[in-house]
Design a protein around this motif. Structure first.
Motif, short mmCIF file in Angstrom:
data_model
loop_
_atom_site.label_atom_id
_atom_site.label_comp_id
_atom_site.label_asym_id
_atom_site.label_seq_id
_atom_site.Cartn_x
_atom_site.Cartn_y
_atom_site.Cartn_z
N PHE A 47 -11.97 -0.40 -4.03
CA PHE A 47 -12.15 0.83 -3.52
C PHE A 47 -13.64 0.93 -3.02
CE2 PHE A 47 -8.19 1.68 -5.23
CZ PHE A 47 -7.54 3.00 -4.53
N ASN A 48 -14.69 0.58 -3.70
CA ASN A 48 -16.21 0.91 -3.53
C ASN A 48 -16.39 0.08 -2.03
OD1 ASN A 48 -17.06 2.73 -5.12
ND2 ASN A 48 -17.60 1.23 -6.79
N TYR A 49 -15.85 -1.28 -2.06
CA TYR A 49 -15.85 -1.97 -0.81
C TYR A 49 -15.39 -1.46 0.23
CZ TYR A 49 -16.13 -5.87 2.78
OH TYR A 49 -16.21 -6.25 3.88
N PHE A 50 -14.19 -1.01 0.23
CA PHE A 50 -13.43 -0.73 1.55
C PHE A 50 -13.78 0.82 1.76
CE2 PHE A 50 -9.99 -3.70 0.20
CZ PHE A 50 -10.24 -4.44 1.15
N TYR A 51 -14.29 1.64 0.88
CA TYR A 51 -14.77 3.00 1.49
C TYR A 51 -16.08 2.88 1.65
CZ TYR A 51 -10.48 5.51 0.33
OH TYR A 51 -9.14 6.14 0.56
N THR A 52 -17.04 1.97 1.49
CA THR A 52 -18.40 1.89 2.03
C THR A 52 -18.72 1.57 3.36
OG1 THR A 52 -19.41 1.10 -0.19
CG2 THR A 52 -20.70 0.77 1.67
N PHE A 64 0.88 -1.26 -0.02
CA PHE A 64 0.07 0.12 -0.13
C PHE A 64 0.86 1.27 0.18
CE2 PHE A 64 -3.08 -3.14 1.52
CZ PHE A 64 -4.15 -2.80 0.75
N LEU A 65 1.93 0.99 0.65
CA LEU A 65 2.94 2.42 0.78
C LEU A 65 3.69 2.40 -0.54
CD1 LEU A 65 4.32 2.16 4.25
CD2 LEU A 65 2.94 3.93 3.49
N LEU A 66 4.07 1.49 -1.26
CA LEU A 66 4.77 1.52 -2.26
C LEU A 66 4.03 2.06 -3.52
CD1 LEU A 66 6.98 -1.99 -2.06
CD2 LEU A 66 8.04 0.31 -2.14
N ASN A 67 2.93 1.68 -3.59
CA ASN A 67 2.07 2.00 -4.48
C ASN A 67 1.24 3.43 -4.31
OD1 ASN A 67 2.74 -0.16 -6.18
ND2 ASN A 67 1.07 -1.26 -5.32
N ARG A 68 1.27 4.00 -3.19
CA ARG A 68 0.59 5.20 -2.79
C ARG A 68 -0.93 4.87 -2.94
NH1 ARG A 68 5.43 5.61 -1.83
NH2 ARG A 68 6.54 7.52 -2.21
N ASP A 69 -1.18 3.83 -2.11
CA ASP A 69 -2.59 3.31 -2.40
C ASP A 69 -3.45 3.97 -1.30
OD1 ASP A 69 -4.73 1.76 -2.67
OD2 ASP A 69 -3.70 -0.14 -3.20
N PRO A 70 -4.24 4.57 -1.55
CA PRO A 70 -5.49 5.26 -0.44
C PRO A 70 -6.02 4.29 0.44
CG PRO A 70 -5.62 6.44 -2.56
CD PRO A 70 -4.92 5.31 -3.04
N ARG A 71 -6.46 3.04 -0.41
CA ARG A 71 -7.19 2.06 0.59
C ARG A 71 -6.26 1.60 1.78
NH1 ARG A 71 -7.62 -2.29 -4.37
NH2 ARG A 71 -5.64 -1.46 -4.73
N ALA A 103 -7.22 -6.32 -3.01
CA ALA A 103 -8.62 -6.33 -2.88
C ALA A 103 -9.38 -7.27 -1.79
CB ALA A 103 -9.41 -6.67 -4.25
N MET A 104 -8.69 -8.30 -1.45
CA MET A 104 -9.35 -9.56 -0.56
C MET A 104 -8.77 -9.11 0.76
SD MET A 104 -10.72 -11.49 -2.97
CE MET A 104 -11.03 -10.26 -3.69
N THR A 105 -7.93 -8.10 0.97
CA THR A 105 -7.30 -7.89 2.22
C THR A 105 -8.21 -7.73 3.56
OG1 THR A 105 -5.45 -6.33 1.17
CG2 THR A 105 -5.79 -6.14 3.80
N GLY A 106 -7.98 -8.74 4.45
CA GLY A 106 -8.59 -9.15 5.45
C GLY A 106 -10.09 -9.41 5.71
N VAL A 107 -10.89 -9.70 4.54
CA VAL A 107 -12.14 -9.99 4.38
C VAL A 107 -12.33 -11.06 3.59
CG1 VAL A 107 -12.99 -7.63 4.79
CG2 VAL A 107 -12.51 -8.44 2.39
#
Length: 551
Positions: free
Chosen positions: A393-398, A302-309, A482-486
């Motif tokens: 993104f939609n899943y994690f931000y909902t 997430f850090l290397l890709n500057r991923d907002p998730r 996308a599967m992280t944690g869930v």
């Protein structure tokens, strides 16, 4: 297999359904006979699936797939840290899943006998869903004779590859049954109502889910060269089956498939993942909250890709993450002094949050891979890939229902802006793991750093010379995030199928494999005790492969 115990479990579930006002209330009476209808027990069966998936399969797989590691707050976790599994490790996956399959078998049989074909079809779909979970962790399992009850308490084991082929048959049958019920006028079949805590009785959504399950099944099989002809044929049939005018014309899932029987912040009625790993109904933190931490490898992506998730999923400080863990390290950080999953964030959404059974992101990435590898014609793998990122993104931000407090931050426009920022970030313009049109990346594989080690110093480190990236790697890499944690189970299955992504294995692994990882679970002690004569012998968690595993 303890069929007697499973029959009693189903009996108590049946009473639960007819004697309580809420799908989440529990009032067991195992002596009550099985006289209920299919609609009366469907909600509890679906809720049990959600519970088992979220707090049995997901935690085990999160360790195996390199998402989490033990913190310094607790002792133990020896099997997770070494992959030295035994017959007592995670055996509830086996027993609880079979209990649940019995529930669905009763629903299927009762539904057929009482003009409830929709309920019967739902049960058939969910039996496939659960059986696949078992095969993917154990290989050969009881199947054709598994549901004989007292008449056969020691069922034979069927071959995993044959079971997988029957999954497609059963799903086709379920879709055909739904189609036939839609056309049935005398007698009019009983509709599905509130007892469907997944799709609220929308049978078109169940057809879509069955199609997406078929795609998941076929993608697993696609890694086995001996099945290439079979998979190609079935993929062609699947694509044809969603054409206009066919029973499967609804297509694939269009939303996340989630179960919500009415989770609320009350004792015995919370989201099971929140209840176990975050807080009880009174708000007191669960001790297990501090037992695990996200791995340094995961945080690094997430850090290397500057991923907002990353900032939606994990708690952060003004300077970013405070630290992660490595599987098997001797002195991990305490669980209350390092990066954890964020409260009311992307994973810990809240006590009232639904439990995901299949993410739309997973399905879109599977479609992308199917098109990329030539199984599907038409469409665009690139479009599916980008749509998969957006769906993630939609899943994690909902937020959970009770935490929709900011109309701007909860809007689709807000999430779309986050996706655009991610895809167009300067560090990702030439990053083939994010940009479909780029074939190289400077993001290192875990094993580039001294034998698969990722340390805090490598969080922002990039390769001097870019490495090549295949389209399959970028698809599975994004699917992994996308599967992280869930949905850790799907990520773990995809790793064994494809070898991607190459996350860091345990520092204390005893695996002789080149990747230092396990390949499966061992059969549970309950089977050794009760069904030894039929149990496959010579099974190793390091060398015995699930049939679709090409390694």
């Amino acid at each position: 297999m303890k069929n007697t115990a499973k029959i009693l479990a189903v009996s108590s579930l049946s009473v639960l359904a007819v004697s309580c006002d809420s799908f989440l209330d529990i009032n067991q009476n195992p002596n009550n006979p099985l006289t209920v209808t299919a609609d009366a027990i469907l909600a509890q069966a679906l809720t049990t699936t959600a519970n088992t998936y979220s707090i049995n399969y997901n935690p085990y797989s999160a360790f195996a797939a390199g998402y989490v590691a033990k913190s310094g707050t607790v002792n133990g976790y020896a099997p997770e840290r070494t992959y030295n599994y035994n017959s007592n490790f995670s055996q509830t996956l086996f027993t609880n899943t079979f209990d649940n399959i019995y529930d669905y078998d009763i629903i299927e049989r009762q539904g057929k006998a009482a003009n409830q074909p929709y309920h019967s079809a739902i049960a058939k779909i969910m039996k496939v869903y659960n059986y696949q979970l078992l095969v993917d962790q154990y290989g050969d399992i009881p199947y054709s004779k598994a549901l004989g009850g007292l008449a056969n308490i020691t069922p034979v084991y069927d071959k995993a590859d044959a079971i997988y082929k029957d999954f497609i048959v059963k799903l086709n049958e379920a879709i055909a049954e739904i189609d036939a019920a839609n056309k049935q006028t005398s007698p009019i079949p009983r509709a599905v109502g509130a007892e469907d805590v997944v799709f609220q009785g929308t049978m078109t959504s169940w057809v879509r889910f069955a199609n997406s399950l078929k795609l998941r099944i076929l993608m697993r099989q696609s890694s086995q060269p001996t099945l290439s002809s079979y998979v190609s044929t079935e993929m062609t049939r699947l694509q044809a089956s969603i054409a206009s005018g066919t029973p499967g014309a609804a297509g694939f899932i269009t939303t996340d498939v989630v179960c919500n029987p009415g989770y609320v912040q009350a004792s015995g009625q919370q989201n099971p993942f929140w209840d176990r790993y975050r807080a009880d109904a009174g708000g007191t933190s669960s001790t297990e909250r501090y037992y695990t931490l996200p791995t340094k490898y995961l945080l690094a992506q997430f850090l290397l890709n500057r991923d907002p998730r990353g900032y939606r999923i994990f708690n952060t400080t003004a300077t970013g993450f405070t630290g992660g863990a490595e599987l098997g390290e001797s002195a991990p950080l305490p669980g209350n002094a390092a990066t954890r999953f964020r409260d009311f964030g992307g994973v810990f959404k809240g006590p009232d949050a639904p439990v995901p059974l299949m993410l739309r992101a997973e399905d879109l990435f599977s479609q992308a891979e199917a098109r990329e590898r030539g199984f599907f014609t038409g469409g665009s793998a690139k479009n599916d890939f980008n749509a998969g990122i957006t769906a993630s993104f939609n899943y994690f931000y909902t937020p959970s229902p009770a935490n929709r407090q900011n109309a701007t931050r909860d809007s689709s426009a807000f999430v779309a802006a986050k996706v655009t920022k991610y895809l167009t970030a300067a560090v990702n313009v030439n990053n083939g793991l994010v940009n479909w049109d780029v074939t190289t990346t400077q993001i290192p594989e875990a094993n580039i750093f001294g034998g698969a080690r990722v340390t805090a110093a490598t969080y922002t480190a990039r390769l001097t010379t870019p490495r090549s990236v295949t389209n399959q790697e970028k698809i599975i890499y994004q699917k992994y995030l996308a599967m992280t944690g869930v949905a850790s189970t799907e990520a773990w299955d995809d790793y064994r199928r494809t070898g991607y992504p190459r996350f860091a294995p345990s520092l204390q692994t005893t695996s002789p494999r080149p990747d230092k990882l396990p390949t499966r679970l061992l059969y549970p002690q309950s089977e050794i005790t009760t069904n030894l004569a039929n149990l496959p012998q010579g099974i190793s968690q390091f060398t015995t492969l699930i049939f679709w595993d090409p390694s």
